[in-house]
Design an enzyme around this catalytic site. Structure first.
Site, PDB file in Angstrom:
ATOM      1  N   LYS A 241     -39.228  -6.633  25.628  1.00 45.38           N
ATOM      2  CA  LYS A 241     -39.579  -6.187  24.282  1.00 45.38           C
ATOM      3  C   LYS A 241     -41.069  -5.862  24.162  1.00 45.38           C
ATOM      4  O   LYS A 241     -41.540  -5.490  23.090  1.00 45.38           O
ATOM      5  CB  LYS A 241     -39.186  -7.248  23.257  1.00 45.38           C
ATOM      6  N   CYS A 379     -27.009  -9.317  16.183  1.00 45.31           N
ATOM      7  CA  CYS A 379     -26.902 -10.721  16.615  1.00 45.31           C
ATOM      8  C   CYS A 379     -27.495 -11.657  15.565  1.00 45.31           C
ATOM      9  O   CYS A 379     -28.183 -12.628  15.894  1.00 45.31           O
ATOM     10  CB  CYS A 379     -27.572 -10.927  17.966  1.00 45.31           C
TER      11      CYS A 379
END
Length: 422
Positions: A241, A379
């Site tokens: 990320k 999620c």
């Protein structure tokens, strides 16, 4: 981000603006096309792109330095070991850890959280104990603790959020009692971008003698992290990320806590000695790094840290905030589009819903224009339930994105609406 405009000085603004073309050239993937449309990559919260410098570092390792580490005295093994441990020191300095042995390499944030659950939770949390989580957590910081609670007979208590997607910190403070044993909370919500007041929340937990794990997967790419200033007990994040490779991340832990924990995985390199009668575990950090690690990815992670620090985390935060403000203004102007969790203190993430159109349809049609956004529950199903939506479309920005790309996104959303209006 509150007060971040103060960081966006004229010199910083000019540096980023004038260097944007050169900076984007660092990311070869940004030159590709989706069909006949230029790629507009707005899915950075799921995974950011990798600069050429990191790609080159990975290739250089594979071509000239590849060997297993910690297990031989030959030249390549020694060189690979030095590079691997140099990356650990880079991560130590990046987060302000007191000692390099407090940095554990894992396969990512999820693996780091599971390490703490198994290593700390299964050893110290007992029947009747309570674990505090928040309504903003990613599944990776919910499911492991549910597994532990079911195994141990512990109870999970949840900090609620308001309509803006902010934690109700006063309610958090009321959850503590004599049975509270652990707190797990995100620094930044992956679904909404909300920045949580974790320093205050850590201090509250410590007043009750309770350790705190911070899921920093969405924070580390966007802001400076100082674990000593935060005084957190554990902090976890992933390389992919933040311009690095997939398959690697870190767990920071205070040394005395790591030393008290049982290993999560058994195998090679996490031992000092082995016999069929007894195994003696290695010192930290190696006690938690069983088997051959992702050596190339760790070295690439170190290169990604070098790249981010060369740009500067303050400059990144300031520029991304400018993108967030601009995108929020533009999206709010589209009739029939609603931003979900529009709190004032957030990173460059916008979750939105388009009236009468499922987010998957939004994402599919945007993709036809080369626009990459994330659709689904991210999620974070408890967040979706809180806002009474099945899913959202999420645009997440990085420092290599531009206002022109935001304008392409806005035009794309309007085009999606026109398709469904026919």
């Amino acid at each position: 981000m509150k007060m971040v405009d103060a960081l966006l000085t004229p010199s910083v603004r000019q540096t980023i603006a004038s260097g944007m073309e050169r900076l984007r050239a660092d990311f070869p993937i940004l030159d590709i096309k989706v069909g006949d449309k230029p790629l507009v990559y707005l899915d950075n919260a799921a995974s950011s792109q990798m600069p050429q410098a990191v790609i080159d570092r990975l290739v250089h390792y594979q071509k000239t330095q590849h060997a297993n580490i910690h297990r031989a005295v030959h030249h390549l093994s020694d060189l690979a070991t030095q590079e691997y441990e140099a990356a650990r020191r880079k991560l130590q300095h990046f987060i302000g850890a007191r000692e390099e042995r407090e940095v554990i390499f894992t396969s990512g944030t999820t693996d780091s959280i599971n390490l703490v659950m198994h290593g700390y939770g299964r050893k110290f949390i007992q029947n009747g104990d309570e674990i505090i989580l928040t309504a903003l957590e990613h599944h990776s910081n919910i499911v492991p603790w549910q597994m532990l609670a079911e195994e141990k007979g512990a109870r999970i208590r949840v900090v609620p959020i308001n309509d803006a997607g902010e934690l109700l910190v006063d309610e958090y403070e009321k959850l503590f009692n004599s049975r509270t044993r652990f707190v797990g909370l995100s620094h930044v919500s992956n679904a909404l971008g909300s920045i949580n007041p974790i320093k205050r929340m850590i201090a509250t937990a410590h007043q009750h003698g309770v350790p705190v794990l911070i899921d920093g997967a969405q924070a580390a790419p966007h802001m400076k992290i100082d674990v000593q200033d935060l005084d957190c007990d554990f902090y976890a994040f992933s390389a992919h990320k933040m311009c690095g490779p997939t398959g690697v991340g870190i767990l920071y832990g205070k040394a005395h806590l790591l030393e008290s924990m049982q290993p999560f995985k058994g195998g090679g390199d996490m031992i000092a000695s082995v016999s069929f009668e007894k195994t003696t575990y290695n010192d930290i950090p190696y006690k938690f790094e069983a088997g051959t690690p992702p050596i190339a990815a760790v070295i690439g992670f170190g290169a990604a840290i070098d790249y981010l620090e060369q740009i500067g985390l303050d400059a990144i935060a300031a520029y991304e905030h400018e993108l967030l403000v601009y995108a929020s203004e533009q999206i709010r102007m589209i009739p029939g589009v609603r931003i979900v969790g529009d709190c004032p203190d957030k990173v460059a993430v916008i979750s939105f819903v388009v009236d009468g159109i499922h987010p998957h349809d939004v994402g599919t049609l945007l993709n036809q224009d080369g626009i990459a956004v994330r659709t689904g529950h991210h999620c974070a199903q408890p967040i979706m339930q809180r806002f009474n939506v099945a899913a959202t479309s999420r645009a997440s920005f990085s420092f290599y994105n531009t206002k022109e790309e935001i304008e392409v996104l806005v035009a794309g959303i309007r085009s999606v609406q026109k398709v469904f209006a026919q």
